[in-house]
Design an enzyme around this catalytic site. Structure first.
Site, short mmCIF file in Angstrom:
data_model
loop_
_atom_site.label_atom_id
_atom_site.label_comp_id
_atom_site.label_asym_id
_atom_site.label_seq_id
_atom_site.Cartn_x
_atom_site.Cartn_y
_atom_site.Cartn_z
N LYS A 62 8.06 1.63 -0.01
CA LYS A 62 8.52 1.15 -1.32
C LYS A 62 9.65 2.01 -1.88
CE LYS A 62 4.48 1.50 -3.11
NZ LYS A 62 3.88 2.00 -1.85
N SER A 63 9.46 3.32 -1.87
CA SER A 63 10.48 4.21 -2.43
C SER A 63 11.75 4.19 -1.59
CB SER A 63 9.94 5.64 -2.55
OG SER A 63 8.85 5.68 -3.45
N ASP A 70 10.47 3.00 -10.03
CA ASP A 70 9.53 3.33 -8.97
C ASP A 70 8.21 3.82 -9.55
OD1 ASP A 70 8.89 3.42 -6.28
OD2 ASP A 70 9.53 5.51 -6.03
N GLU A 71 7.17 3.77 -8.73
CA GLU A 71 5.81 4.16 -9.14
C GLU A 71 5.40 3.39 -10.40
OE1 GLU A 71 4.23 5.80 -7.07
OE2 GLU A 71 5.67 7.00 -5.95
N ALA A 72 5.73 2.11 -10.42
CA ALA A 72 5.52 1.29 -11.61
C ALA A 72 4.05 1.04 -11.91
CB ALA A 72 6.27 -0.05 -11.47
N GLN A 73 3.18 1.30 -10.94
CA GLN A 73 1.76 1.13 -11.22
C GLN A 73 1.28 2.07 -12.31
OE1 GLN A 73 2.94 2.41 -8.36
NE2 GLN A 73 1.88 4.32 -7.87
N THR A 86 0.83 -1.18 0.00
CA THR A 86 0.00 0.00 0.00
C THR A 86 0.88 1.25 0.00
OG1 THR A 86 -0.05 0.10 2.42
CG2 THR A 86 -1.79 -1.18 1.33
N MET A 87 0.26 2.40 -0.10
CA MET A 87 0.98 3.63 0.12
C MET A 87 1.51 3.62 1.56
SD MET A 87 -1.65 6.35 -1.68
CE MET A 87 -0.48 7.70 -1.75
N ASP A 88 2.62 4.32 1.77
CA ASP A 88 3.16 4.51 3.12
C ASP A 88 3.79 3.26 3.72
OD1 ASP A 88 3.70 6.50 4.97
OD2 ASP A 88 1.95 6.08 6.20
#
Length: 216
Positions: free
Chosen positions: A15-16, A86-89, A10-12
C-alpha cells in the site's frame, strides 16, 4: 471530476509503495499534492515503504482538520490538486468526512491507503467510513502470503511469535519476526482462525530426529 479513492489490503501488500508511486506520477505531471500519514513504521512525519523508500509527510493527529489544511494552503497560493493519505485506518470517521468534503467542494483528489481490519478482524473506524463514502474502493492485487503459502487475508498481532486476540486496537508494529515482544504477521483465514503463526507452526512440526525415529 475529483474522487475519493480507497486502496486497501492486508499488511505487507504494497500500500505505501503504491502511495509513493502515485505521488511521484502526479507530481511528475505538474500537479500539486500533499502527503499525510499516521503512525508510520519509520517514525513521526514519515511515509515509508518496506522496499526502503521513505519521504517526509505531514503527521495526522486527532486534531488534524483536512478541510482547514487544504483551505490554508490554497490561501497561501498552492493549488493542492491531490492528497495522499497513508495509514488511513488510523484516521477518525470525522476526518474521513472532511476528506469527502475536500473532494466534493474543493475539487481535490484524495487517494487513501490503509488496512481494513485489525488483529481481531474488526473494521478500523477510518476504514469503515472510507468504505461507506469512497467513490472507489480497490483491493490491491499484490498478494501478501501466509507462512503456508496461501493468500494472506488477515492481520495477526503476535507477542513473541504467539498470536493474541485481546488488547488495544492500535499498537504500532511491523511484520518482522523476532523483532521484539509485539509484532504482526499476515495469515490466511484458516491459520488466523486456528491462531497458528509461523512460530507456533514451526514449534509444532516434528523435528528431523523425530522423523528419523518414525522412519525406522
Amino acid at each position: 471530476m475529483a474522487e475519493l479513492a480507497f486502496f486497501s489490503g492486508t499488511m505487507d501488500c504494497g500500500k505505501s509503495t503504491l502511495a509513493l508511486q502515485m505521488h511521484h506520477n502526479h507530481h511528475a505531471r505538474g500537479r500539486d499534492g500533499v502527503l499525510f500519514t499516521r503512525n508510520d513504521r519509520a517514525g513521526e512525519a514519515r511515509l515509508s515503504s518496506r522496499l526502503g523508500l521513505s519521504v517526509d509527510a505531514h503527521e495526522v493527529t486527532d486534531e488534524t482538520d483536512f478541510w482547514a489544511e487544504v483551505v490554508q494552503r490554497r490561501t497561501r497560493g498552492h493549488a493542492v490538486d491531490y492528497l495522499i493519505c497513508d495509514e488511513a485506518q488510523f484516521y477518525t470517521a470525522d476526518q474521513v468526512d472532511q476528506l469527502a468534503r475536500v473532494v466534493d467542494d474543493l475539487g481535490t483528489d484524495v487517494f487513501a491507503f490503509g488496512i481494513t481490519t485489525d488483529f481481531r478482524t474488526r473494521l478500523f473506524p477510518g476504514s469503515a467510513r472510507l468504505i461507506e463514502l469512497a467513490d472507489r474502493v480497490e483491493v490491491l492485487q499484490v498478494r501478501a502470503l501466509c507462512w503456508c503459502g496461501e493468500r494472506a487475508t488477515h492481520n495477526a498481532r503476535t507477542v513473541r511469535g504467539v498470536m493474541v486476540t485481546e488488547g488495544e486496537q492500535v499498537v504500532v508494529g511491523d511484520v518482522l519476526q523476532d523483532s521484539g515482544d509485539v509484532g504482526y504477521e499476515v495469515l490466511c483465514r484458516l491459520h488466523h482462525r486456528k491462531r497458528m503463526t509461523s512460530t507456533t507452526a514451526a514449534a509444532a512440526a516434528p523435528s528431523p530426529q523425530t522423523l528419523g525415529v518414525l522412519g525406522d
